[in-house]
Design a protein around this motif. Sequence first.
Motif, PDB file in Angstrom:
ATOM      1  N   VAL A  23       0.835  -1.200   0.000  1.00 37.31           N
ATOM      2  CA  VAL A  23       0.000   0.000   0.000  1.00 37.31           C
ATOM      3  C   VAL A  23       0.871   1.250   0.000  1.00 37.31           C
ATOM      4  CG1 VAL A  23      -1.657   1.355   1.336  1.00 37.31           C
ATOM      5  CG2 VAL A  23      -1.978  -1.090   1.112  1.00 37.31           C
ATOM      6  N   MET A  24       1.891   1.253   0.875  1.00 40.41           N
ATOM      7  CA  MET A  24       2.782   2.405   0.956  1.00 40.41           C
ATOM      8  C   MET A  24       3.475   2.671  -0.371  1.00 40.41           C
ATOM      9  SD  MET A  24       6.113   3.032   3.405  1.00 40.41           S
ATOM     10  CE  MET A  24       7.144   2.004   2.343  1.00 40.41           C
ATOM     11  N   CYS A  25       3.967   1.608  -1.016  1.00 43.47           N
ATOM     12  CA  CYS A  25       4.676   1.767  -2.285  1.00 43.47           C
ATOM     13  C   CYS A  25       3.748   2.286  -3.378  1.00 43.47           C
ATOM     14  CB  CYS A  25       5.303   0.440  -2.715  1.00 43.47           C
ATOM     15  SG  CYS A  25       6.719  -0.063  -1.716  1.00 43.47           S
ATOM     16  N   LEU A  26       2.540   1.772  -3.430  1.00 44.48           N
ATOM     17  CA  LEU A  26       1.598   2.218  -4.457  1.00 44.48           C
ATOM     18  C   LEU A  26       1.198   3.673  -4.247  1.00 44.48           C
ATOM     19  CD1 LEU A  26      -0.703  -0.934  -4.775  1.00 44.48           C
ATOM     20  CD2 LEU A  26       1.165  -0.235  -6.281  1.00 44.48           C
ATOM     21  N   GLU A  27       0.980   4.055  -3.000  1.00 42.80           N
ATOM     22  CA  GLU A  27       0.663   5.455  -2.728  1.00 42.80           C
ATOM     23  C   GLU A  27       1.842   6.359  -3.073  1.00 42.80           C
ATOM     24  OE1 GLU A  27      -2.607   4.911   0.896  1.00 42.80           O
ATOM     25  OE2 GLU A  27      -0.645   5.822   1.292  1.00 42.80           O
ATOM     26  N   ILE A  36      -7.124   1.897  -5.075  1.00 43.18           N
ATOM     27  CA  ILE A  36      -6.463   0.779  -4.398  1.00 43.18           C
ATOM     28  C   ILE A  36      -7.532  -0.021  -3.653  1.00 43.18           C
ATOM     29  CG2 ILE A  36      -4.777   0.081  -2.649  1.00 43.18           C
ATOM     30  CD1 ILE A  36      -3.206   2.613  -3.271  1.00 43.18           C
ATOM     31  N   PHE A  37      -7.656  -1.293  -4.004  1.00 45.80           N
ATOM     32  CA  PHE A  37      -8.639  -2.174  -3.386  1.00 45.80           C
ATOM     33  C   PHE A  37      -7.902  -3.280  -2.628  1.00 45.80           C
ATOM     34  CE2 PHE A  37     -10.333  -0.306  -7.236  1.00 45.80           C
ATOM     35  CZ  PHE A  37     -11.553   0.200  -6.823  1.00 45.80           C
ATOM     36  N   ILE A  38      -8.359  -3.565  -1.421  1.00 49.36           N
ATOM     37  CA  ILE A  38      -7.672  -4.532  -0.560  1.00 49.36           C
ATOM     38  C   ILE A  38      -8.646  -5.631  -0.156  1.00 49.36           C
ATOM     39  CG2 ILE A  38      -6.323  -4.848   1.542  1.00 49.36           C
ATOM     40  CD1 ILE A  38      -5.666  -1.880   1.476  1.00 49.36           C
ATOM     41  N   TYR A  39      -8.209  -6.874  -0.356  1.00 50.32           N
ATOM     42  CA  TYR A  39      -9.004  -8.046   0.028  1.00 50.32           C
ATOM     43  C   TYR A  39      -8.146  -8.935   0.929  1.00 50.32           C
ATOM     44  CZ  TYR A  39     -12.066  -6.562  -3.772  1.00 50.32           C
ATOM     45  OH  TYR A  39     -12.899  -5.827  -4.589  1.00 50.32           O
ATOM     46  N   ILE A  40      -8.564  -9.086   2.181  1.00 45.73           N
ATOM     47  CA  ILE A  40      -7.835  -9.913   3.140  1.00 45.73           C
ATOM     48  C   ILE A  40      -8.847 -10.733   3.935  1.00 45.73           C
ATOM     49  CG2 ILE A  40      -6.261  -9.966   5.110  1.00 45.73           C
ATOM     50  CD1 ILE A  40      -5.122  -7.311   4.218  1.00 45.73           C
ATOM     51  N   ASP A  41      -8.646 -12.032   3.985  1.00 52.65           N
ATOM     52  CA  ASP A  41      -9.517 -12.908   4.772  1.00 52.65           C
ATOM     53  C   ASP A  41      -9.085 -12.892   6.241  1.00 52.65           C
ATOM     54  OD1 ASP A  41     -10.920 -13.600   2.539  1.00 52.65           O
ATOM     55  OD2 ASP A  41      -9.945 -15.547   2.264  1.00 52.65           O
ATOM     56  N   GLY A  42     -10.027 -13.221   7.111  1.00 51.01           N
ATOM     57  CA  GLY A  42      -9.719 -13.315   8.532  1.00 51.01           C
ATOM     58  C   GLY A  42     -10.856 -12.786   9.372  1.00 51.01           C
ATOM     59  N   LYS A  44     -10.680 -11.472  12.553  1.00 50.17           N
ATOM     60  CA  LYS A  44     -10.370 -10.305  13.377  1.00 50.17           C
ATOM     61  C   LYS A  44     -10.122  -9.095  12.470  1.00 50.17           C
ATOM     62  CE  LYS A  44      -8.412 -13.095  17.113  1.00 50.17           C
ATOM     63  NZ  LYS A  44      -7.216 -13.346  17.957  1.00 50.17           N
ATOM     64  N   ARG A  45     -11.207  -8.468  12.056  1.00 53.21           N
ATOM     65  CA  ARG A  45     -11.114  -7.392  11.066  1.00 53.21           C
ATOM     66  C   ARG A  45     -10.375  -6.166  11.603  1.00 53.21           C
ATOM     67  NH1 ARG A  45     -11.243  -9.942   6.865  1.00 53.21           N
ATOM     68  NH2 ARG A  45     -11.536  -7.967   5.735  1.00 53.21           N
ATOM     69  N   ALA A  46     -10.588  -5.832  12.881  1.00 53.23           N
ATOM     70  CA  ALA A  46      -9.923  -4.663  13.450  1.00 53.23           C
ATOM     71  C   ALA A  46      -8.408  -4.873  13.484  1.00 53.23           C
ATOM     72  CB  ALA A  46     -10.453  -4.385  14.856  1.00 53.23           C
ATOM     73  N   ASP A  47      -7.976  -6.090  13.778  1.00 54.14           N
ATOM     74  CA  ASP A  47      -6.545  -6.394  13.818  1.00 54.14           C
ATOM     75  C   ASP A  47      -5.937  -6.284  12.420  1.00 54.14           C
ATOM     76  OD1 ASP A  47      -4.128  -7.509  15.232  1.00 54.14           O
ATOM     77  OD2 ASP A  47      -4.445  -9.132  13.790  1.00 54.14           O
ATOM     78  N   ILE A  48      -6.649  -6.767  11.418  1.00 58.00           N
ATOM     79  CA  ILE A  48      -6.179  -6.674  10.034  1.00 58.00           C
ATOM     80  C   ILE A  48      -6.055  -5.211   9.617  1.00 58.00           C
ATOM     81  CG2 ILE A  48      -6.819  -7.124   7.627  1.00 58.00           C
ATOM     82  CD1 ILE A  48      -8.111  -9.743   8.628  1.00 58.00           C
ATOM     83  N   GLU A  49      -7.074  -4.425   9.908  1.00 61.27           N
ATOM     84  CA  GLU A  49      -7.050  -3.006   9.547  1.00 61.27           C
ATOM     85  C   GLU A  49      -5.902  -2.278  10.237  1.00 61.27           C
ATOM     86  OE1 GLU A  49     -10.897  -1.648  10.622  1.00 61.27           O
ATOM     87  OE2 GLU A  49     -11.929  -2.729   8.992  1.00 61.27           O
ATOM     88  N   ASN A  58      -4.246   6.623   5.060  1.00 63.48           N
ATOM     89  CA  ASN A  58      -5.603   6.579   4.522  1.00 63.48           C
ATOM     90  C   ASN A  58      -6.375   5.400   5.110  1.00 63.48           C
ATOM     91  OD1 ASN A  58      -5.508   8.787   2.462  1.00 63.48           O
ATOM     92  ND2 ASN A  58      -3.838   7.527   1.665  1.00 63.48           N
ATOM     93  N   THR A  59      -7.676   5.520   5.094  1.00 66.36           N
ATOM     94  CA  THR A  59      -8.537   4.452   5.593  1.00 66.36           C
ATOM     95  C   THR A  59      -9.133   3.687   4.414  1.00 66.36           C
ATOM     96  OG1 THR A  59      -9.110   5.732   7.563  1.00 66.36           O
ATOM     97  CG2 THR A  59     -10.563   3.900   6.980  1.00 66.36           C
ATOM     98  N   TYR A  60      -8.976   2.362   4.447  1.00 73.40           N
ATOM     99  CA  TYR A  60      -9.467   1.523   3.354  1.00 73.40           C
ATOM    100  C   TYR A  60     -10.565   0.592   3.849  1.00 73.40           C
ATOM    101  CZ  TYR A  60      -5.502   2.996   0.490  1.00 73.40           C
ATOM    102  OH  TYR A  60      -4.611   3.741  -0.243  1.00 73.40           O
TER     103      TYR A  60
END
Length: 287
Positions: A23-27, A36-42, A44-49, A58-60
């Motif tokens: 994310v940092m590199c793309l920004e 920028i679209f992010i897909y992550i399974d799991g 514990k969503r707050a921990d992933i964020e 930025n907030t995604y």
Amino acid sequence: MLFLSTSHSAPEDRHIYDLSFGVMCLENAGVDPSDIFIYIDGQKRADIESKVSMGTNNTYNIRTSADFFSDIQTYSHDNLVMFVTGHGGLEGIDASPGITPHKLVDALKSSPDLQNSIVYLGQCFAGTFNYMPVGSTKESSNSVILVGATGLHPSLSLSTSENLQGNNLRWSANVFLLHAFKWFSTPKDMDGDGKHTIMDSYKYAGVLSNSSQVSTKAQTFVDLIGSYQELIQAANAARSTGTPLQRMQWDLEAKAKRQNYSEACSIHNVHQECWILNSIPAQSIEL
């Protein structure tokens, strides 16, 4: 697009950090956060964020891999660049259910507005996605380019230290994706044609990740000799006579030395050679 699926309740932290760095590199490359679209399974969503936020201010809206397959049908962009991290195996990308090569390629080619899809596959055994029908056809004008970190082998992850938003982060990074992200952040014309193309990114990430592999193998060979000697000594001690407490301690030490030796063997025996499928359009698609 940054993608991490898993069949478990939570992904490994190191894989999330791969994408946080991405994310940092793309920004830094000037990509609009709205693109920028992010897909992550799991679960514990707050921990992933929280972990993703280490690479961005930025907030995604981080969605899941299942959402990707529905979202791609209404994707309105002409081009897509996708980075995949996580685990891979005989049947493709680890997920629940697993993501086979056909499933991913078919989803991309059936997206109505896409013209070009470039997918960087960082997972182990990425070569299962090679030799797929990815070119444009009468049924689909969408051309898919697949860039794999490795063939039918495990991919290489090494301890890495990078500066993310002023904070030093150390994690076991997917080496190929690490350098692919760095190329997007600061592109380099590898073939001297005056353009920054997808082919350049493939060559850059491939050369640097394989250079890392060579230097790592040289060091792990030395470590391998030392850990083998330590394993033999610990195994001999475990067979010695002593008090029950001593024997238990020696047995634990022998197990630890065996684990160290096994890990050194795994790294030393990794053979990683990147590949690209559908290279003709990759020579002309510019950053």
